[in-house]
Write an enzyme that holds these catalytic residues in place. Structure first.
Site, short mmCIF file in Angstrom:
data_model
loop_
_atom_site.label_atom_id
_atom_site.label_comp_id
_atom_site.label_asym_id
_atom_site.label_seq_id
_atom_site.Cartn_x
_atom_site.Cartn_y
_atom_site.Cartn_z
N CYS A 1 15.60 -10.64 -56.00
CA CYS A 1 15.55 -11.81 -55.11
C CYS A 1 14.30 -11.82 -54.24
O CYS A 1 13.93 -12.87 -53.69
CB CYS A 1 16.81 -11.87 -54.25
N HIS B 1 15.49 -16.62 -48.68
CA HIS B 1 16.16 -16.53 -49.98
C HIS B 1 17.59 -17.00 -49.81
O HIS B 1 18.31 -16.56 -48.90
CB HIS B 1 16.12 -15.09 -50.49
N ASN C 1 22.83 -19.14 -55.78
CA ASN C 1 21.78 -18.13 -55.65
C ASN C 1 20.97 -18.10 -56.94
O ASN C 1 21.46 -17.66 -57.98
CB ASN C 1 22.42 -16.76 -55.38
#
Length: 332
Positions: free
Chosen positions: A114, A257, A287
């Site tokens: 990520c 993020h 996500n």
């Protein structure tokens, strides 16, 4: 060399196929209320047959190039941060190059989960500042649905598929602060067991047994990751703001993020900034790992919310465990 690195274009590709929380409630013990309360996610997008990582990445790149007024033949460097590469080798970036016709571009993938987009942005910025290249595409692209165990309700509801890109250009140093300026990158490899994919690499190559034991899916200790994510995202954001010689209240946008709305909201509170400075779009994308930051950046850019001179901080946390942040001043 006295060079500014400017974001000249942004772009994205989001698959049309949509899965709602109610769709997941048909296959695992969950509900729309449970997922929304714990993650902030309402829908996420998954690829359909024929849609691949490189296809999405190339589509996002074309949008970024179009915005910048550039052609694929202009591109000198392509970096694709991803944990869902099409193959172990060659790099997905090379496949993207072929799809674009960017014949003179150097190509590589990066793996920092990520945090990957910021890691790749840092590498591209360093290359452009060195004078080695004049421009670069950085494309976060993920097919996270390929790694999901659809019997694990704690993980399968979290992720979505998408790609998003930025086109960077090296320009002569201006007499004012502009472009991509500062980074903070870090990792703690002792925490690998908190979030990882066990099989598929050279240590545990694919076999009948690894497939039978479901070792190719995402394994995550969610609560442990959550606690560390909130703390480290706050720390890395503060570090890069300090490097820039500013304080958090002087920053116009904190683009996090999109792991979980509670993580993003908690990070914003720790930074002491109002919620409107910490935008969230996880509700309609989930996500998307390395694609999440450039996806939100493109959304804000196309909505006209990013103005020239805005001070922007990007910050992330991911498997590794890794963390990263970047400070940039938007536009000219």
């Amino acid at each position: 060399m006295d060079i500014d690195v400017i974001v000249r274009g942004t772009g994205r590709f989001v698959p049309e196929r949509v899965l709602t929380n109610d769709d997941f409630a048909q296959v695992v013990e969950t509900s729309d209320e449970w997922i929304t309360a714990r993650t902030g996610i309402k829908i996420r997008h998954f690829v359909s047959p024929g849609e691949t990582n490189s296809l999405m990445a190339a589509a996002a790149a074309r949008q970024a190039l179009e915005m910048a007024g550039a052609e694929p033949s202009d591109v000198e460097l392509i970096i694709v941060p991803t944990v869902t590469a099409e193959r172990i080798f060659p790099a997905t970036a090379s496949i993207v190059q072929a799809r674009l016709g960017a014949t003179k571009a150097a190509c590589l993938d990066m793996v920092a989960a990520c945090s990957g987009f910021i890691y790749a942005l840092s590498a591209a910025t360093a290359w452009l500042r060195s004078g080695e290249y004049k421009n670069a595409l950085v494309i976060g692209s993920e097919v996270m649905s390929a790694l999901e165990n659809f019997t694990d309700r704690n993980v399968c509801v979290l992720f979505g598929d998408a790609a998003a890109a930025v086109y960077l250009q090296a320009e002569p140093r201006a007499d004012r602060e502009r472009g991509v300026l500062h980074f903070d990158l870090g990792s703690d490899g002792t925490l690998v067991p908190l979030l990882y994919q066990k099989a598929g690499g050279s240590a545990h190559p694919p076999t009948f047994t690894t497939v039978l034991n479901e070792e190719h899916f995402i394994t995550m200790q969610g609560q442990e990751v959550f606690k560390r994510a909130v703390r480290k995202m706050d720390e890395t954001a503060r570090t890069v703001v300090a490097k820039a010689g500013h304080t958090p209240d002087e920053i116009d946008w904190f683009i996090a993020h999109q792991a979980n709305s509670r993580i993003v909201e908690a990070a914003g509170r720790r930074l002491g900034v109002p919620p409107e400075k910490v935008p969230i779009n996880i509700d309609h994308f989930g996500n998307t790992t390395s694609a999440s930051i450039p996806l939100l950046l493109d959304e804000l850019n196309r909505e006209g919310k990013l103005k020239a001179g805005h001070k922007v901080v990007l910050f992330a946390f991911g498997a590794g465990l890794t963390w990263a942040s970047a400070y940039l001043v938007w536009g000219d």
